[in-house]
Design an enzyme around this catalytic site. Sequence first.
Site, PDB file in Angstrom:
ATOM      1  N   SER A 199      -5.732  -3.712   3.524  1.00 49.23           N
ATOM      2  CA  SER A 199      -5.731  -4.960   4.292  1.00 49.23           C
ATOM      3  C   SER A 199      -7.025  -5.203   5.072  1.00 49.23           C
ATOM      4  O   SER A 199      -6.990  -5.797   6.155  1.00 49.23           O
ATOM      5  CB  SER A 199      -4.514  -5.025   5.231  1.00 49.23           C
ATOM      6  N   GLY A 214      -2.214  -4.374   0.928  1.00 47.61           N
ATOM      7  CA  GLY A 214      -1.641  -5.689   0.635  1.00 47.61           C
ATOM      8  C   GLY A 214      -0.572  -6.146   1.605  1.00 47.61           C
ATOM      9  O   GLY A 214       0.149  -7.104   1.329  1.00 47.61           O
ATOM     10  N   ASN A 274     -11.992  -4.417  -5.199  1.00 48.53           N
ATOM     11  CA  ASN A 274     -11.077  -4.044  -6.290  1.00 48.53           C
ATOM     12  C   ASN A 274     -10.279  -5.284  -6.678  1.00 48.53           C
ATOM     13  O   ASN A 274      -9.358  -5.677  -5.968  1.00 48.53           O
ATOM     14  CB  ASN A 274     -10.155  -2.916  -5.784  1.00 48.53           C
ATOM     15  N   TRP A 275     -10.659  -5.866  -7.796  1.00 51.71           N
ATOM     16  CA  TRP A 275     -10.025  -7.131  -8.205  1.00 51.71           C
ATOM     17  C   TRP A 275      -8.655  -6.920  -8.842  1.00 51.71           C
ATOM     18  O   TRP A 275      -7.949  -7.881  -9.141  1.00 51.71           O
ATOM     19  CB  TRP A 275     -10.938  -7.886  -9.183  1.00 51.71           C
ATOM     20  N   LYS A 276      -8.312  -5.669  -9.100  1.00 46.41           N
ATOM     21  CA  LYS A 276      -7.012  -5.327  -9.727  1.00 46.41           C
ATOM     22  C   LYS A 276      -6.802  -6.157 -11.003  1.00 46.41           C
ATOM     23  O   LYS A 276      -7.778  -6.521 -11.663  1.00 46.41           O
ATOM     24  CB  LYS A 276      -5.881  -5.494  -8.707  1.00 46.41           C
ATOM     25  N   GLU A 303      -1.489   2.507  -6.563  1.00 42.27           N
ATOM     26  CA  GLU A 303      -0.729   1.737  -7.561  1.00 42.27           C
ATOM     27  C   GLU A 303      -0.643   2.494  -8.877  1.00 42.27           C
ATOM     28  O   GLU A 303       0.314   2.326  -9.636  1.00 42.27           O
ATOM     29  CB  GLU A 303      -1.376   0.347  -7.743  1.00 42.27           C
ATOM     30  N   GLY A 334      -9.081  -5.038  -1.479  1.00 37.14           N
ATOM     31  CA  GLY A 334      -8.331  -5.641  -2.574  1.00 37.14           C
ATOM     32  C   GLY A 334      -8.292  -7.152  -2.443  1.00 37.14           C
ATOM     33  O   GLY A 334      -9.225  -7.864  -2.828  1.00 37.14           O
ATOM     34  N   GLY A 335      -7.217  -7.667  -1.856  1.00 32.58           N
ATOM     35  CA  GLY A 335      -6.978  -9.112  -1.772  1.00 32.58           C
ATOM     36  C   GLY A 335      -8.172  -9.914  -1.273  1.00 32.58           C
ATOM     37  O   GLY A 335      -8.506 -10.958  -1.841  1.00 32.58           O
ATOM     38  N   HIS A 340      -5.799   5.453  -7.485  1.00 33.89           N
ATOM     39  CA  HIS A 340      -5.300   4.400  -6.592  1.00 33.89           C
ATOM     40  C   HIS A 340      -3.781   4.542  -6.474  1.00 33.89           C
ATOM     41  O   HIS A 340      -3.117   4.908  -7.447  1.00 33.89           O
ATOM     42  CB  HIS A 340      -5.674   3.027  -7.157  1.00 33.89           C
ATOM     43  N   GLU A 399      -6.680   5.336   1.870  1.00 30.88           N
ATOM     44  CA  GLU A 399      -5.888   4.113   1.781  1.00 30.88           C
ATOM     45  C   GLU A 399      -4.417   4.424   2.060  1.00 30.88           C
ATOM     46  O   GLU A 399      -3.688   4.840   1.140  1.00 30.88           O
ATOM     47  CB  GLU A 399      -6.000   3.505   0.375  1.00 30.88           C
TER      48      GLU A 399
HETATM   49  P1  PGA Z   1      -5.801  -4.745  -0.011  1.00 35.50           P
HETATM   50  O1  PGA Z   1      -5.900  -3.668  -1.193  1.00 35.50           O
HETATM   51  O2  PGA Z   1      -7.172  -4.898   0.570  1.00 35.50           O
HETATM   52  O3  PGA Z   1      -5.293  -6.002  -0.667  1.00 35.50           O
HETATM   53  O4  PGA Z   1      -4.838  -4.196   0.978  1.00 35.50           O
HETATM   54  C1  PGA Z   1      -6.702  -2.544  -1.061  1.00 35.50           C
HETATM   55  C2  PGA Z   1      -6.601  -1.695  -2.281  1.00 35.50           C
HETATM   56  O5  PGA Z   1      -5.565  -1.705  -2.958  1.00 35.50           O
HETATM   57  O6  PGA Z   1      -7.549  -0.975  -2.625  1.00 35.50           O
END
Ligand code: PGA
Length: 226
Positions: free
Chosen positions: A192, A162, A8-10, A92, A213-214, A90, A156
């Site tokens: 993470s 993150g 997930n590149w956000k 967010e 994500g990251g 998600h 999640e």
């Molecule tokens: P992260 O993000 O791997 O940076 O913790 C995961 C996500 O938001 O799906």
Amino acid sequence: MKKLLVGNWKMNLNAADAVALSKAIQPSLDYDIVICPSLLHLSIVQSLINTSGIKLGAQNVSRETFGSFTGDVCAEQLKDIGCEYVIIGHSERRVKAEESNVEIHTKLQRALEVGLKPILCVGESLEEYKSELTNEILARQLLNVEYNDSLIIAYEPVWAIGTGLVPTNREIENSITTIKSIVNSPVLYGGSVSAKNSSQLDEISCCDGFLVGGASLKADEFNKIY
Ligand code: PGA
């Protein structure tokens, strides 16, 4: 069935970075790889991964179908440009865009109607975790979600996203078991995940893959997860 690894590149990367990263991601024998760039970069990434076996996903979808919804992108449009997956709900979006369970479930329907595979994100906040409410929150987020062949759930915990914090394997296993007792779909873990911890997380036998994500923003790191 192969496990699933979703990047997930956000809202990161400009077009040139997205091109470079797409080219550097390796296919895998053990995992189906899905990358989810920003809406703006879906087409360009699709043209690059087309023949590689790597799949395309979107990070969000409108709850509406075609029509006068300025700024929205509907499930039909995502499908039309080659998306196979879409992330829905998600944290967010639940928190920052104030998406409710009802809205999220409508989006889920829209995705399923056009044959997209939804990756529905669920998970508790830190406060809820500390109050031992995880199972209750998962049940609430999955209320009225029905099993579907195409549905994938991503567990999640919000506090792990993150932050570098990761629940124990036992905790993840408990949550995945709870989720599967409600909707018997494949369940990914996200929060993470990195090249450092993926082999330990891989020991969770009921876990069907990862949402990253990251660590999906650097090919070196992402490729080491599998
Ligand atoms: P992260 O993000 O791997 O940076 O913790 C995961 C996500 O938001 O799906």
